[in-house]
Design a protein around this motif. Structure first.
Motif, mmCIF file in Angstrom:
data_model
loop_
_atom_site.group_PDB
_atom_site.id
_atom_site.type_symbol
_atom_site.label_atom_id
_atom_site.label_comp_id
_atom_site.label_asym_id
_atom_site.label_seq_id
_atom_site.Cartn_x
_atom_site.Cartn_y
_atom_site.Cartn_z
ATOM 1 N N HIS B 109 0.839 -1.202 0.000
ATOM 2 C CA HIS B 109 0.000 0.000 0.000
ATOM 3 C C HIS B 109 0.874 1.251 0.000
ATOM 4 N N PHE B 110 1.849 1.275 0.894
ATOM 5 C CA PHE B 110 2.693 2.475 0.993
ATOM 6 C C PHE B 110 3.830 2.470 -0.037
ATOM 7 N N VAL B 111 4.454 1.311 -0.258
ATOM 8 C CA VAL B 111 5.573 1.253 -1.206
ATOM 9 C C VAL B 111 5.095 1.618 -2.612
ATOM 10 N N ARG B 112 3.924 1.106 -3.018
ATOM 11 C CA ARG B 112 3.419 1.362 -4.366
ATOM 12 C C ARG B 112 2.568 2.639 -4.437
ATOM 13 N N GLY B 113 2.518 3.378 -3.343
ATOM 14 C CA GLY B 113 1.884 4.697 -3.404
ATOM 15 C C GLY B 113 0.365 4.696 -3.442
ATOM 16 N N LEU B 114 -0.279 3.638 -2.954
ATOM 17 C CA LEU B 114 -1.749 3.641 -2.952
ATOM 18 C C LEU B 114 -2.310 4.666 -1.976
ATOM 19 N N ASP B 115 -1.534 5.012 -0.942
ATOM 20 C CA ASP B 115 -1.999 6.048 -0.010
ATOM 21 C C ASP B 115 -2.154 7.382 -0.733
ATOM 22 N N ILE B 116 -1.184 7.684 -1.592
ATOM 23 C CA ILE B 116 -1.247 8.924 -2.372
ATOM 24 C C ILE B 116 -2.367 8.834 -3.410
ATOM 25 N N ALA B 117 -2.471 7.686 -4.072
ATOM 26 C CA ALA B 117 -3.508 7.506 -5.094
ATOM 27 C C ALA B 117 -4.895 7.707 -4.512
ATOM 28 N N ARG B 118 -5.096 7.173 -3.303
ATOM 29 C CA ARG B 118 -6.394 7.256 -2.637
ATOM 30 C C ARG B 118 -6.782 8.721 -2.378
ATOM 31 N N LYS B 119 -5.793 9.497 -1.906
ATOM 32 C CA LYS B 119 -6.080 10.916 -1.641
ATOM 33 C C LYS B 119 -6.364 11.674 -2.929
ATOM 34 N N ASN B 120 -5.599 11.372 -3.977
ATOM 35 C CA ASN B 120 -5.841 12.043 -5.252
ATOM 36 C C ASN B 120 -7.197 11.674 -5.829
ATOM 37 N N GLN B 121 -7.579 10.408 -5.631
ATOM 38 C CA GLN B 121 -8.894 9.970 -6.123
ATOM 39 C C GLN B 121 -10.000 10.769 -5.458
ATOM 40 N N GLU B 122 -9.870 10.992 -4.156
ATOM 41 C CA GLU B 122 -10.888 11.781 -3.437
ATOM 42 C C GLU B 122 -11.011 13.190 -4.003
ATOM 43 N N LYS B 123 -9.858 13.719 -4.455
ATOM 44 C CA LYS B 123 -9.850 15.083 -4.989
ATOM 45 C C LYS B 123 -10.107 15.125 -6.497
ATOM 46 N N HIS B 124 -10.358 13.981 -7.109
ATOM 47 C CA HIS B 124 -10.507 13.873 -8.570
ATOM 48 C C HIS B 124 -9.285 14.464 -9.271
ATOM 49 N N TYR B 125 -8.119 14.199 -8.708
ATOM 50 C CA TYR B 125 -6.892 14.787 -9.237
ATOM 51 C C TYR B 125 -6.048 13.730 -9.933
ATOM 52 N N TRP B 126 -5.796 13.930 -11.209
ATOM 53 C CA TRP B 126 -4.977 13.016 -12.004
ATOM 54 C C TRP B 126 -3.507 13.437 -11.867
ATOM 55 N N GLU B 127 -2.789 12.676 -11.069
ATOM 56 C CA GLU B 127 -1.378 12.979 -10.821
ATOM 57 C C GLU B 127 -0.561 12.583 -12.046
ATOM 58 N N THR B 128 0.352 13.446 -12.460
ATOM 59 C CA THR B 128 1.179 13.072 -13.606
ATOM 60 C C THR B 128 2.376 12.257 -13.141
ATOM 61 N N ASN B 129 2.885 11.451 -14.053
ATOM 62 C CA ASN B 129 3.968 10.533 -13.696
ATOM 63 C C ASN B 129 5.201 11.241 -13.172
ATOM 64 N N ALA B 130 5.400 12.463 -13.620
ATOM 65 C CA ALA B 130 6.617 13.170 -13.229
ATOM 66 C C ALA B 130 6.605 13.534 -11.745
ATOM 67 N N GLU B 131 5.420 13.561 -11.136
ATOM 68 C CA GLU B 131 5.332 14.039 -9.756
ATOM 69 C C GLU B 131 5.937 13.070 -8.748
ATOM 70 N N THR B 132 5.603 11.813 -8.885
ATOM 71 C CA THR B 132 6.179 10.821 -7.972
ATOM 72 C C THR B 132 6.548 9.579 -8.752
ATOM 73 N N GLN B 133 7.500 8.860 -8.235
ATOM 74 C CA GLN B 133 7.868 7.578 -8.810
ATOM 75 C C GLN B 133 7.874 6.597 -7.660
ATOM 76 N N ALA B 134 6.851 5.759 -7.619
ATOM 77 C CA ALA B 134 6.720 4.816 -6.509
ATOM 78 C C ALA B 134 7.880 3.839 -6.520
ATOM 79 N N ALA B 135 8.224 3.378 -5.327
ATOM 80 C CA ALA B 135 9.282 2.385 -5.185
ATOM 81 C C ALA B 135 8.729 1.006 -5.501
ATOM 82 N N THR B 136 9.621 0.039 -5.604
ATOM 83 C CA THR B 136 9.215 -1.360 -5.587
ATOM 84 C C THR B 136 9.843 -1.987 -4.339
#
Lengths: 318, 318
Positions: B109-136
């Motif tokens: 959840h945290f390594v792949r950035g689902l916490d961030i995705a969840r917050k952006n989804q609530e805001k209807h915000y499409w994050e661009t790839n350049a903003e973050t690069q999730a770890a593996t």
């Protein structure tokens, strides 16, 4: 004769020597028509529509090879590339680790009930154990559409958790990490009675809107639909209907028919959907990893004009 | 002489015969003092404080064996049980699959950035790839405190994803599924420079508030702290401070010092905390699985008074 490579996908400054050492001249987009004529570019590294189409439309172009930095190549003018007899390679495999780990993140999120936990946390509500009993991976059956690099890594991880994996590919041929495989045109109850569907199919004429109302209606109550392949493989309206009428209980979507997803799309706010903005394939150290994939192909191409791996079959589109 | 078993943890009606076939009489709590005297109970299956303490305090009690349906037994009066020379077994191992899968759900959840995705989804915000690069998973180092059944399953799964695993146990002895192990009293930079800490230690005098301000202050910026062990192993105030001052970036917590977690606890609403209500160990078909664990021990106990596995060392408390 030395090759002239135009890097529309950036190459790290400290790695350019890996190309120039091989007698390959490296140009950036701003060099075009300044330091080098479009007709003299022989290798295109990455794709941008304006520059790519300019090279394809240049008379007397010497372009011999396009390297796409993605696994899917549906966004390139494949028919034109085929007609001009230009070679195309893709980056299949480079995204397998990150995409397969995101798929497991999605699957575990719903299987282990983190979606419910999250909602209860927002309400400061301590759910008692008697209310729900979350499943574990082995309680469900998984079908992975597409058994290439990415599909295999998904299968491998699901098996490590004790999950049963069914792979779907064109011919139904056996593939490592799948307990069973089945042909795309011979789907049966082993698919319709499964619990989790994961799409990693390439986008082709055959897979456009493959997941339509007819597909979703086969399921009485699919636990989870995952799309990390291509957005247009799914009929969005059909999926939204299925999520609302219960044929599909949950969805995890990284790709959409229109991207960025329009702000008025229902997907943003459907309660049982987890979405990511087409970024599961984004990897750290992307430039470095991409060049490492490209170099062995470049070595072989300079020797005999062929490729070590990842050449796209332009008649199939993948 | 036949044994008299009091089942305070329920046994499925259709499985009671598995005990009566062995000449074991099975009683329910409502049978106590009605069909059977407290002093005549020889085996207690499960633990409830009122009934358990009643049996322990009954003079001339024939109680020989208590089977706890959990892995941790810190909630039982161990000193009294030891003094009365009553055997204690636990359900160590039964929760390993579900807990280890929840741990991977948290980590991904945290390594792949689902916490961030969840917050952006609530805001209807499409994050661009350049903003973050999730770890593996392989980008991080993992330390698992506790290398028993549960710890090993966590180690196995992390390794399947390519993660580096360091196990911590009492002596530092090597354990399967850990790349390295270290003794609990010899922690060094291999721990303080790691990225993810996972607690599955049993609760004992030594582990009470083991994770305190001093522990968290060792980290410059720990990516994730996971507690699926016992709540009181963590000094809650110290963890809350660490989450606020950045020594710890994220936490995933299934257990708490006070349960149910009081509605005014800061944990409910700290932004970088994912919490579940002490239910990662809850499994489907619990009664059936628990009895299957118990039966081989019962067989052996009826033969020679010893146990096949899972006898608790009452001096250690696990």
């Amino acid at each position: 004769m030395s090759e002239n490579l135009l890097a529309v996908s950036p190459i790290n400054d400290d790695q350019v020597h890996l190309l120039t050492d091989l007698n390959v001249n490296v140009f950036k987009p701003e060099d075009l028509d300044v330091k080098i004529a479009a007709a003299d570019i022989t290798i295109l590294y990455g794709w941008k529509p304006d520059i790519g189409n300019k090279l394809l439309n240049t008379s007397n172009s010497k372009l011999k090879w396009i390297h796409a930095i993605s696994a899917g190549v549906d966004y390139l003018p494949l028919a034109t590339i085929a007609k001009l007899r230009i070679n195309l390679t893709n980056a299949s495999g480079i995204h397998a680790t990150s995409i397969s780990q995101s798929v497991l993140a999605y699957v575990l999120h719903f299987v282990r009930g983190l979606d419910i936990a999250r909602k209860n946390q927002e309400k400061h509500y301590w759910e008692t154990n008697a209310e729900t009993q979350a499943a574990t991976i082995s309680d469900y059956h998984y079908v992975v559409f597409g058994t290439g690099h990415i599909g295999q890594q998904i299968g491998r991880l699901l098996q490590a958790f004790g999950g049963h994996t069914l792979g779907v590919n064109t011919s139904g041929h056996p593939v490592k990490y799948f307990d069973e495989t089945i042909a795309l045109d011979q789907l049966d109850t082993s698919v319709w009675q499964s619990d989790v569907i994961i799409n990693v199919l390439p986008l082709t004429d055959e897979t456009h809107h493959f997941y339509d109302a007819n597909f979703f209606n086969h399921f009485q109550n699919l636990f989870l639909f995952v799309n990390v392949g291509r957005g247009p493989s799914v009929d969005s309206d059909a999926l939204i209907t299925a999520l609302k009428n219960g044929h599909v209980s949950h969805a995890a979507l990284d790709v959409f028919e229109t991207e960025p997803l329009p702000s008025n799309s229902p997907f943003w706010s459907i309660d049982n959907v987890l979405m990511t903005p087409h970024n599961t394939g984004v990897i750290r150290h992307f430039k470095k990893t991409q060049l490492e994939l490209f170099l062995p192909n470049l070595h072989q191409f300079l020797q005999d004009g062929t490729f070590k791996y990842n050449q796209v079959d332009l008649t199939k589109g993948y």
